[in-house]
Write a protein that holds these residues in place. Structure first.
Motif, PDB file in Angstrom:
ATOM      1  N   GLU A  15       0.850  -1.200   0.000  1.00 35.49           N
ATOM      2  CA  GLU A  15       0.000   0.000   0.000  1.00 35.49           C
ATOM      3  C   GLU A  15       0.876   1.237   0.000  1.00 35.49           C
ATOM      4  O   GLU A  15       0.550   2.250  -0.607  1.00 35.49           O
ATOM      5  N   GLY A  16       1.989   1.149   0.718  1.00 34.66           N
ATOM      6  CA  GLY A  16       2.910   2.277   0.763  1.00 34.66           C
ATOM      7  C   GLY A  16       4.341   1.799   0.868  1.00 34.66           C
ATOM      8  O   GLY A  16       4.596   0.666   1.277  1.00 34.66           O
ATOM      9  N   THR A  60       6.336  13.713   2.038  1.00 30.63           N
ATOM     10  CA  THR A  60       5.780  13.924   0.695  1.00 30.63           C
ATOM     11  C   THR A  60       5.252  12.599   0.161  1.00 30.63           C
ATOM     12  O   THR A  60       5.987  11.613   0.079  1.00 30.63           O
ATOM     13  N   LYS A  61       3.975  12.614  -0.163  1.00 30.57           N
ATOM     14  CA  LYS A  61       3.369  11.389  -0.691  1.00 30.57           C
ATOM     15  C   LYS A  61       3.370  11.457  -2.215  1.00 30.57           C
ATOM     16  O   LYS A  61       2.894  12.433  -2.787  1.00 30.57           O
ATOM     17  N   ILE A  68       6.218   1.140 -10.015  1.00 34.01           N
ATOM     18  CA  ILE A  68       6.631   0.021  -9.170  1.00 34.01           C
ATOM     19  C   ILE A  68       5.356  -0.539  -8.545  1.00 34.01           C
ATOM     20  O   ILE A  68       4.299   0.087  -8.645  1.00 34.01           O
ATOM     21  N   SER A  69       5.459  -1.687  -7.908  1.00 32.30           N
ATOM     22  CA  SER A  69       4.231  -2.337  -7.439  1.00 32.30           C
ATOM     23  C   SER A  69       3.669  -1.744  -6.151  1.00 32.30           C
ATOM     24  O   SER A  69       2.509  -1.983  -5.822  1.00 32.30           O
ATOM     25  N   ALA A  70       4.491  -0.989  -5.418  1.00 34.47           N
ATOM     26  CA  ALA A  70       3.929  -0.271  -4.265  1.00 34.47           C
ATOM     27  C   ALA A  70       3.060   0.863  -4.798  1.00 34.47           C
ATOM     28  O   ALA A  70       3.412   1.497  -5.787  1.00 34.47           O
ATOM     29  N   LYS A  71       1.908   1.090  -4.144  1.00 30.05           N
ATOM     30  CA  LYS A  71       0.961   2.085  -4.676  1.00 30.05           C
ATOM     31  C   LYS A  71       1.439   3.516  -4.517  1.00 30.05           C
ATOM     32  O   LYS A  71       1.200   4.369  -5.356  1.00 30.05           O
ATOM     33  N   ARG A  72       2.053   3.807  -3.370  1.00 26.49           N
ATOM     34  CA  ARG A  72       2.530   5.169  -3.121  1.00 26.49           C
ATOM     35  C   ARG A  72       3.841   5.133  -2.340  1.00 26.49           C
ATOM     36  O   ARG A  72       4.099   4.190  -1.595  1.00 26.49           O
ATOM     37  N   ILE A  73       4.605   6.172  -2.524  1.00 24.23           N
ATOM     38  CA  ILE A  73       5.832   6.297  -1.744  1.00 24.23           C
ATOM     39  C   ILE A  73       5.656   7.461  -0.786  1.00 24.23           C
ATOM     40  O   ILE A  73       5.165   8.521  -1.175  1.00 24.23           O
ATOM     41  N   TYR A  74       6.025   7.240   0.461  1.00 20.34           N
ATOM     42  CA  TYR A  74       6.083   8.331   1.432  1.00 20.34           C
ATOM     43  C   TYR A  74       7.544   8.695   1.612  1.00 20.34           C
ATOM     44  O   TYR A  74       8.307   7.926   2.191  1.00 20.34           O
ATOM     45  N   PHE A  75       7.917   9.861   1.089  1.00 24.67           N
ATOM     46  CA  PHE A  75       9.283  10.320   1.300  1.00 24.67           C
ATOM     47  C   PHE A  75       9.354  11.051   2.639  1.00 24.67           C
ATOM     48  O   PHE A  75       8.529  11.923   2.917  1.00 24.67           O
ATOM     49  N   VAL A  76      10.321  10.680   3.426  1.00 25.33           N
ATOM     50  CA  VAL A  76      10.495  11.299   4.744  1.00 25.33           C
ATOM     51  C   VAL A  76      11.766  12.131   4.721  1.00 25.33           C
ATOM     52  O   VAL A  76      12.865  11.591   4.548  1.00 25.33           O
ATOM     53  N   GLY A  77      11.636  13.435   4.881  1.00 27.39           N
ATOM     54  CA  GLY A  77      12.806  14.310   4.924  1.00 27.39           C
ATOM     55  C   GLY A  77      13.616  14.054   6.177  1.00 27.39           C
ATOM     56  O   GLY A  77      13.061  13.945   7.275  1.00 27.39           O
ATOM     57  N   LEU A  78      14.924  13.946   6.017  1.00 25.83           N
ATOM     58  CA  LEU A  78      15.792  13.663   7.166  1.00 25.83           C
ATOM     59  C   LEU A  78      16.792  14.784   7.426  1.00 25.83           C
ATOM     60  O   LEU A  78      17.655  14.668   8.287  1.00 25.83           O
ATOM     61  N   GLY A  79      16.663  15.886   6.679  1.00 27.04           N
ATOM     62  CA  GLY A  79      17.602  16.996   6.877  1.00 27.04           C
ATOM     63  C   GLY A  79      19.003  16.624   6.410  1.00 27.04           C
ATOM     64  O   GLY A  79      19.180  15.730   5.588  1.00 27.04           O
ATOM     65  N   ASN A 103      -4.222   7.971   7.002  1.00 30.23           N
ATOM     66  CA  ASN A 103      -4.626   7.440   5.696  1.00 30.23           C
ATOM     67  C   ASN A 103      -5.217   6.032   5.785  1.00 30.23           C
ATOM     68  O   ASN A 103      -5.489   5.402   4.773  1.00 30.23           O
ATOM     69  N   LYS A 104      -5.342   5.548   7.030  1.00 34.13           N
ATOM     70  CA  LYS A 104      -5.922   4.230   7.295  1.00 34.13           C
ATOM     71  C   LYS A 104      -5.236   3.109   6.520  1.00 34.13           C
ATOM     72  O   LYS A 104      -5.888   2.230   5.948  1.00 34.13           O
ATOM     73  N   GLN A 105      -3.918   3.154   6.481  1.00 30.60           N
ATOM     74  CA  GLN A 105      -3.204   2.078   5.805  1.00 30.60           C
ATOM     75  C   GLN A 105      -2.908   0.938   6.763  1.00 30.60           C
ATOM     76  O   GLN A 105      -2.391   1.148   7.843  1.00 30.60           O
ATOM     77  N   GLY A 106      -3.260  -0.254   6.364  1.00 26.87           N
ATOM     78  CA  GLY A 106      -3.073  -1.413   7.223  1.00 26.87           C
ATOM     79  C   GLY A 106      -1.749  -2.098   6.987  1.00 26.87           C
ATOM     80  O   GLY A 106      -1.345  -2.990   7.732  1.00 26.87           O
ATOM     81  N   GLU A 107      -1.082  -1.677   5.933  1.00 26.17           N
ATOM     82  CA  GLU A 107       0.139  -2.378   5.546  1.00 26.17           C
ATOM     83  C   GLU A 107       1.070  -1.383   4.874  1.00 26.17           C
ATOM     84  O   GLU A 107       0.622  -0.482   4.167  1.00 26.17           O
ATOM     85  N   THR A 108       2.355  -1.531   5.103  1.00 26.16           N
ATOM     86  CA  THR A 108       3.317  -0.686   4.407  1.00 26.16           C
ATOM     87  C   THR A 108       4.691  -1.363   4.381  1.00 26.16           C
ATOM     88  O   THR A 108       4.913  -2.354   5.078  1.00 26.16           O
ATOM     89  N   ALA A 109       5.549  -0.822   3.561  1.00 25.50           N
ATOM     90  CA  ALA A 109       6.931  -1.304   3.538  1.00 25.50           C
ATOM     91  C   ALA A 109       7.852  -0.129   3.834  1.00 25.50           C
ATOM     92  O   ALA A 109       7.503   1.019   3.577  1.00 25.50           O
ATOM     93  N   VAL A 110       8.990  -0.425   4.425  1.00 24.38           N
ATOM     94  CA  VAL A 110       9.957   0.622   4.729  1.00 24.38           C
ATOM     95  C   VAL A 110      11.290   0.206   4.125  1.00 24.38           C
ATOM     96  O   VAL A 110      11.707  -0.953   4.272  1.00 24.38           O
ATOM     97  N   TYR A 111      11.932   1.149   3.460  1.00 26.45           N
ATOM     98  CA  TYR A 111      13.252   0.845   2.932  1.00 26.45           C
ATOM     99  C   TYR A 111      14.302   1.359   3.922  1.00 26.45           C
ATOM    100  O   TYR A 111      14.666   2.527   3.936  1.00 26.45           O
ATOM    101  N   LEU A 112      14.736   0.446   4.793  1.00 27.84           N
ATOM    102  CA  LEU A 112      15.563   0.809   5.951  1.00 27.84           C
ATOM    103  C   LEU A 112      16.887   1.473   5.566  1.00 27.84           C
ATOM    104  O   LEU A 112      17.342   2.403   6.239  1.00 27.84           O
ATOM    105  N   ASP A 113      17.494   1.014   4.490  1.00 28.87           N
ATOM    106  CA  ASP A 113      18.821   1.539   4.122  1.00 28.87           C
ATOM    107  C   ASP A 113      18.819   3.047   3.893  1.00 28.87           C
ATOM    108  O   ASP A 113      19.828   3.717   4.116  1.00 28.87           O
ATOM    109  N   THR A 114      17.661   3.576   3.484  1.00 32.89           N
ATOM    110  CA  THR A 114      17.619   5.019   3.210  1.00 32.89           C
ATOM    111  C   THR A 114      17.587   5.848   4.496  1.00 32.89           C
ATOM    112  O   THR A 114      17.656   7.069   4.441  1.00 32.89           O
TER     113      THR A 114
END
Ligand code: BES
Ligand code: ZN
Ligand code: ZN
Length: 502
Positions: A15-16, A60-61, A68-79, A103-114
């Motif tokens: 979902e994300g 930023t959504k 890609i197969s994920a529906k949306r990307i949530y970019f998280v600013g890290l300064g 956004n009532k998302q029940g599932e998401t993925a996180v790309y830890l390396d970033t």
């Protein structure tokens, strides 16, 4: 809850996808560049045009339109990478998980390396991630009749990590999650009103916690408390129809019962002020007067999970502070467990009374070091505001260790002085050894000084959380209401504790 996978799979549907982005990436590197490639370089363009900000905590959504197969990307600013601390990372992640909840998302993925920087490796990032997720999505359901619509909660998080061992990442996620969950347990205790959380309820909660984690549990009832001569604690309970409970949990992580850390938490389930009664406005919110007890129980939950090689005795004196024909009054003289007599000048200064006997009792259980936590004074709010816990100590070395833990936990504290002048003020009574309220100047200091009278040379740190136990505003790591403050500080302090050379 968390599933760790090696590498980043662009074909897996999610979902994300949560991705961290540092400021001024001249160009995307590594797997971020690969991701950019999937978008024909358009992510780089978004950054250039300012539509995709890397400013710390900006979210930023971006919809992926099937690239890609994920529906949306949530970019998280890290300064800026060099400025990123554990605390900032956790706050940024907290913010994105809040967004996912909205956004009532029940599932998401996180790309830890970033989220990995020079100072914070993937295990740090994993801890920050799971802790942030537990903390930021916390909600106190309260007692409204349920609506028909079931609340959708984030239940599955896939963590893609290539930089580290999956097993290590999983372990870090588990520990971070335990820290967050235990803080939430503390929050729920504090948010629960006094009619639904009596001293007996708190004792039952502690017993269940003890059974779950194999702690030794001792719950003293009124008769036992009387037998032990805890006159200060009993005085506060005198006006109540609810019996008092002295709650003790022991965790032994060493072969011998030595170098015992005593954690003492104020457990006043409701503070009316007694005959020195609070005002109409001042009395509201006094269900939170067991915030110290909640922090200690939260810390014990973490200790039960991570099982450090330390010895801990948790002591919680619990009662409400009520009014009735039998209640204690100003001018009363009471005798504490260690024999010191106390002239009561203010029945609203009840926290120091129950803590006096609790500190003595912790020593009876072998505590060699003491940390007490209490929603003790309005004075600490005047002194330090609502974001900083006030500390006092009779031992700089012990305080140093508590302070370090608080920095790691991201919980601010500041040392207040323990001068002879304030000790003299609490020792000034014509009829007793001590008085519990020598006038309103420097409330926080005399309250701490009073408790100090019962430590009798044992290294001790006092933490006044009257300002920090609750918040009136939502924040990155949680909603308005109880914060669960000091749960994580206490647990980290215990985990890292180094006995002090005598
Ligand atoms: N529980 C209160 C302190 C408190 C105040 C906690 C505000 C949370 C928010 C404590 O028992 C109390 O009443 N303290 C008095 C002491 C005074 C009577 C000496 C205070 O600080 O006003
Ligand atoms: Zn009070
Ligand atoms: Zn109180």
């Amino acid at each position: 809850m968390f599933h760790v996978k090696k590498g980043l799979d662009f074909t897996a549907s999610h979902e994300g996808l949560v991705v961290g982005i540092f400021e001024k990436p001249e160009k995307f590197t590594g797997e971020l560049a690969e991701l950019d490639g999937k978008f024909d370089g358009q992510l780089t363009e978004l950054v250039k045009s300012g539509d995709l900000s890397a400013k710390l905590k900006s979210i930023t959504k971006v919809h992926t339109f099937g690239k890609i197969s994920a529906k949306r990307i949530y970019f998280v600013g890290l300064g800026k990478e060099k400025d990123l601390s554990f605390e900032k990372l956790r706050a940024a992640l907290g913010r994105v998980f809040k967004q996912l909840k909205v956004n009532k998302q029940g599932e998401t993925a996180v790309y830890l390396d970033t989220f990995v920087s020079e100072a914070l490796d993937s295990l740090d990032a994993a801890h920050a991630l799971s802790e942030a997720m537990a903390l930021s999505t916390y909600q106190f359901d309260g007692y409204k009749q349920k609506s028909n619509e079931p609340e959708k909660r984030l239940e599955k998080v896939t963590v893609y990590a290539s930089a580290a061992d999956e097993v290590d990442v999983q372990a870090s996620l588990t520990v971070g999650y335990a820290f967050g969950k235990a803080t939430n347990s503390a929050r729920t205790l504090v948010n629960t009103p006094g009619n639904l959380l009596t001293a007996t309820d708190l004792a039952n909660y502690a017993s269940e916690l003890g059974a779950k984690y194999n702690f030794e549990v001792e719950i003293l009832d009124k008769a036992e408390i009387e037998k032990l001569g805890m006159g200060a604690f009993l005085a506060v309970n005198k006006g109540s129809v609810e019996p008092p409970k002295m709650i003790v949990l022991k965790y032994q992580g060493k072969d011998e019962w030595t170098d015992v850390i005593g954690l003492v938490g104020k457990g006043i389930t409701f503070d009316t002020g007694g005959y020195s009664i609070k005002t109409k406005a001042g009395i509201v919110g006094m269900k939170t007067d067991m915030g110290g007890a909640a922090a200690v129980l939260g810390a014990m939950e973490i200790i039960g999970e991570i099982r450090p090689e330390q010895n801990v005795v948790a002591v919680i004196p619990s009662t409400d502070n009520m009014i009735s024909g039998g209640a204690f009054k100003p001018d009363d003289v009471i005798t504490s467990m260690n024999g010191k007599t106390i002239e009561v000048l203010n029945t609203d200064a009840e926290g120091r009374l129950v803590l006096a006997d609790a500190v003595t009792y912790a020593k009876h259980h072998g505590a060699n070091y003491l940390v007490d936590v209490a929603t003790l004074t309005g004075g600490v709010i005047t002194a330090l505001g609502l974001h900083t816990t006030g500390a006092m100590t009779n031992h700089d070395g012990l305080y140093e260790q508590v302070l370090e833990a608080s920095v790691e936990a991201g919980e601010q504290m500041w040392l207040l002085p323990l001068f002879e002048t304030e000790k003299e003020r609490v020792r000034n009574s014509k009829v007793a050894d001590l008085n519990n309220s020598p006038g309103s100047e420097g409330h926080a200091l005399v309250a701490g000084a009073f408790i100090g009278e019962f430590t009798e040379g044992t290294p001790w740190v006092h933490l006044d959380i009257a300002g920090t136990a609750t918040t009136s505003k939502d924040y990155d790591l949680g909603p308005a209401g109880a914060t669960g403050v000091m749960t994580r500080t206490l647990a980290l302090f215990v985990e890292r504790f180094e006995p002090i050379e005598k």
